[in-house]
Design a protein around this motif. Structure first.
Motif, PDB file in Angstrom:
ATOM      1  N   VAL A  93     -28.192  20.887 -14.873  1.00  0.00           N
ATOM      2  CA  VAL A  93     -28.831  20.643 -13.740  1.00  0.00           C
ATOM      3  C   VAL A  93     -30.281  20.863 -14.315  1.00  0.00           C
ATOM      4  N   LYS A  94     -31.025  19.820 -13.863  1.00  0.00           N
ATOM      5  CA  LYS A  94     -32.450  19.680 -13.894  1.00  0.00           C
ATOM      6  C   LYS A  94     -33.035  19.075 -12.715  1.00  0.00           C
ATOM      7  N   ALA A  95     -34.336  19.801 -12.477  1.00  0.00           N
ATOM      8  CA  ALA A  95     -35.229  19.395 -11.381  1.00  0.00           C
ATOM      9  C   ALA A  95     -36.099  17.981 -11.833  1.00  0.00           C
ATOM     10  N   LYS A  96     -36.482  17.372 -10.627  1.00  0.00           N
ATOM     11  CA  LYS A  96     -37.231  16.288 -10.891  1.00  0.00           C
ATOM     12  C   LYS A  96     -38.731  16.620 -11.378  1.00  0.00           C
ATOM     13  N   SER A  97     -38.975  17.914 -11.017  1.00  0.00           N
ATOM     14  CA  SER A  97     -40.302  18.222 -11.433  1.00  0.00           C
ATOM     15  C   SER A  97     -40.545  19.588 -11.414  1.00  0.00           C
ATOM     16  N   TYR A  98     -41.282  20.261 -12.309  1.00  0.00           N
ATOM     17  CA  TYR A  98     -41.452  21.617 -12.311  1.00  0.00           C
ATOM     18  C   TYR A  98     -42.931  22.059 -11.961  1.00  0.00           C
ATOM     19  N   PRO A  99     -43.245  23.143 -11.759  1.00  0.00           N
ATOM     20  CA  PRO A  99     -42.404  24.291 -11.461  1.00  0.00           C
ATOM     21  C   PRO A  99     -41.611  24.094 -10.162  1.00  0.00           C
ATOM     22  N   VAL A 100     -40.146  24.433 -10.185  1.00  0.00           N
ATOM     23  CA  VAL A 100     -39.372  24.476  -9.051  1.00  0.00           C
ATOM     24  C   VAL A 100     -39.775  25.746  -7.867  1.00  0.00           C
ATOM     25  N   ARG A 101     -39.869  25.308  -6.566  1.00  0.00           N
ATOM     26  CA  ARG A 101     -40.396  26.245  -5.878  1.00  0.00           C
ATOM     27  C   ARG A 101     -38.895  26.422  -4.814  1.00  0.00           C
ATOM     28  N   GLN A 102     -39.013  27.723  -4.163  1.00  0.00           N
ATOM     29  CA  GLN A 102     -38.080  28.359  -3.526  1.00  0.00           C
ATOM     30  C   GLN A 102     -37.402  27.052  -2.536  1.00  0.00           C
ATOM     31  N   ASP A 103     -38.299  26.499  -1.882  1.00  0.00           N
ATOM     32  CA  ASP A 103     -38.152  25.348  -0.891  1.00  0.00           C
ATOM     33  C   ASP A 103     -37.387  24.085  -1.391  1.00  0.00           C
ATOM     34  N   ASP A 104     -37.399  24.022  -2.582  1.00  0.00           N
ATOM     35  CA  ASP A 104     -36.601  22.751  -3.344  1.00  0.00           C
ATOM     36  C   ASP A 104     -35.139  23.045  -3.224  1.00  0.00           C
ATOM     37  N   ILE A 105     -34.677  24.576  -3.354  1.00  0.00           N
ATOM     38  CA  ILE A 105     -33.368  24.846  -3.650  1.00  0.00           C
ATOM     39  C   ILE A 105     -32.351  24.334  -2.698  1.00  0.00           C
ATOM     40  N   ASP A 106     -32.291  24.322  -1.548  1.00  0.00           N
ATOM     41  CA  ASP A 106     -31.310  23.593  -0.727  1.00  0.00           C
ATOM     42  C   ASP A 106     -31.093  22.417  -1.025  1.00  0.00           C
ATOM     43  N   GLU A 107     -31.964  21.336  -1.341  1.00  0.00           N
ATOM     44  CA  GLU A 107     -31.974  19.919  -1.557  1.00  0.00           C
ATOM     45  C   GLU A 107     -31.112  20.035  -2.911  1.00  0.00           C
ATOM     46  N   LEU A 108     -31.729  20.517  -4.040  1.00  0.00           N
ATOM     47  CA  LEU A 108     -31.019  20.769  -5.255  1.00  0.00           C
ATOM     48  C   LEU A 108     -29.348  21.063  -5.198  1.00  0.00           C
ATOM     49  N   LEU A 109     -29.400  22.106  -4.512  1.00  0.00           N
ATOM     50  CA  LEU A 109     -27.971  22.620  -4.157  1.00  0.00           C
ATOM     51  C   LEU A 109     -27.214  21.664  -3.656  1.00  0.00           C
ATOM     52  N   GLU A 110     -27.522  20.982  -2.597  1.00  0.00           N
ATOM     53  CA  GLU A 110     -26.724  20.102  -1.805  1.00  0.00           C
ATOM     54  C   GLU A 110     -26.419  18.951  -2.586  1.00  0.00           C
ATOM     55  N   ARG A 111     -27.501  18.253  -3.386  1.00  0.00           N
ATOM     56  CA  ARG A 111     -27.416  17.363  -4.361  1.00  0.00           C
ATOM     57  C   ARG A 111     -26.245  17.528  -5.384  1.00  0.00           C
ATOM     58  N   TYR A 112     -26.385  18.719  -5.898  1.00  0.00           N
ATOM     59  CA  TYR A 112     -25.413  19.189  -6.837  1.00  0.00           C
ATOM     60  C   TYR A 112     -23.918  19.390  -6.387  1.00  0.00           C
ATOM     61  N   ALA A 113     -23.914  20.022  -5.102  1.00  0.00           N
ATOM     62  CA  ALA A 113     -22.449  20.177  -4.380  1.00  0.00           C
ATOM     63  C   ALA A 113     -21.810  18.566  -4.260  1.00  0.00           C
ATOM     64  N   ASN A 114     -22.583  17.628  -3.734  1.00  0.00           N
ATOM     65  CA  ASN A 114     -22.478  16.187  -3.598  1.00  0.00           C
ATOM     66  C   ASN A 114     -22.003  15.666  -4.966  1.00  0.00           C
ATOM     67  N   THR A 115     -22.644  15.787  -5.760  1.00  0.00           N
ATOM     68  CA  THR A 115     -22.421  15.367  -7.430  1.00  0.00           C
ATOM     69  C   THR A 115     -20.823  15.732  -7.651  1.00  0.00           C
ATOM     70  N   SER A 116     -20.579  17.091  -7.576  1.00  0.00           N
ATOM     71  CA  SER A 116     -19.696  17.848  -8.067  1.00  0.00           C
ATOM     72  C   SER A 116     -18.500  17.354  -7.574  1.00  0.00           C
ATOM     73  N   MET A 117     -18.527  17.341  -5.954  1.00  0.00           N
ATOM     74  CA  MET A 117     -17.629  16.566  -5.174  1.00  0.00           C
ATOM     75  C   MET A 117     -17.013  15.112  -5.708  1.00  0.00           C
ATOM     76  N   ARG A 118     -18.118  14.345  -5.837  1.00  0.00           N
ATOM     77  CA  ARG A 118     -17.802  12.943  -6.191  1.00  0.00           C
ATOM     78  C   ARG A 118     -17.204  12.964  -7.545  1.00  0.00           C
ATOM     79  N   GLU A 119     -17.429  13.777  -8.531  1.00  0.00           N
ATOM     80  CA  GLU A 119     -16.973  13.950  -9.847  1.00  0.00           C
ATOM     81  C   GLU A 119     -15.321  14.423  -9.846  1.00  0.00           C
ATOM     82  N   ASP A 120     -15.104  15.515  -8.877  1.00  0.00           N
ATOM     83  CA  ASP A 120     -13.820  15.834  -8.723  1.00  0.00           C
ATOM     84  C   ASP A 120     -12.864  14.911  -8.033  1.00  0.00           C
ATOM     85  N   ILE A 121     -13.267  14.060  -7.130  1.00  0.00           N
ATOM     86  CA  ILE A 121     -12.569  12.960  -6.603  1.00  0.00           C
ATOM     87  C   ILE A 121     -12.343  11.872  -7.635  1.00  0.00           C
ATOM     88  N   LEU A 122     -13.324  11.524  -8.234  1.00  0.00           N
ATOM     89  CA  LEU A 122     -13.046  10.474  -9.389  1.00  0.00           C
ATOM     90  C   LEU A 122     -12.048  11.100 -10.276  1.00  0.00           C
TER      91      LEU A 122
END
Length: 200
Positions: free
Chosen positions: A87-116
């Protein structure tokens, strides 16, 4: 009090221990967890491996204490993926406020991979209603018998039973008789949809 309990339970009152244990409840701050996850991402970006290991340990200790087990599991897997450079961020440094979006994107990607992965295993990738597989799983309510409300599951099974012998990646599934394949697919689809709902 010992005598009352002994009488009610019909046991010797000397065998009853009334000592109390003090349990300290610890609330986990999700804000602090997000701050640690941001630190971890920045440490990995700056290749500070030793600091990153300590941060992972701290995050895991805190997430293990969370009441929301589903969120705790997501955080644990997300942190493992960060540490493994998956997992990489689009830009650095990563801020605390970025984490919810990154975590949601990761969960969605993981779910799609599991379904595939599930679709590949059962030979559902190239059927005409392949996207309906995703749709019925996304809309599933855990424990409910809701996968075939509009006949979608019947259509998926009908289409898949025509191609599973060539399209299924699992050898055992390929070797099933058509009737057995249809029944097993229906059973596993319900269980899989429940598992996805629990996990994500």
């Amino acid at each position: 009090m010992k005598k009352k309990i002994a009488k009610r339970k019909n046991i010797d009152f000397t065998a009853i221990d009334l000592s109390m244990e003090h349990v300290k409840e610890i609330k986990v701050s999700y804000t602090y967890l997000k701050q640690l996850i941001a630190e971890l991402m920045n440490q990995k970006h700056e290749e500070q491996e030793e600091k990153a290991k300590k941060t992972v340990k701290k995050i895991k200790e805190l997430s293990d204490r969370m009441d929301d087990r589903k969120k705790a599991e997501q955080i644990s897997k997300f942190v493992d993926s960060i540490f493994n450079n998956d997992v990489k961020a689009k830009s650095y440094p990563v801020r605390q406020d970025d984490i919810d979006e990154l975590l949601e994107r990761y969960a969605n990607t993981s779910m799609r991979e599991d379904i595939l992965t599930y679709k590949r295993k059962w030979g559902l990738v190239d059927i005409p209603d392949s996207q309906k597989v995703n749709a019925i799983i996304y809309n599933h309510v855990q424990g409910a018998d809701d996968l075939n409300i509009d006949g979608d599951l019947d259509a998926i099974i009908r289409e898949a039973s025509l191609v599973y012998k060539t399209d299924a990646e699992d050898k055992e599934i390929k070797s099933l008789a058509k009737i057995k394949y249809r029944r097993k697919l229906r059973e596993t689809m319900n269980k899989f949809a429940d598992d996805i709902t629990k996990k994500y």
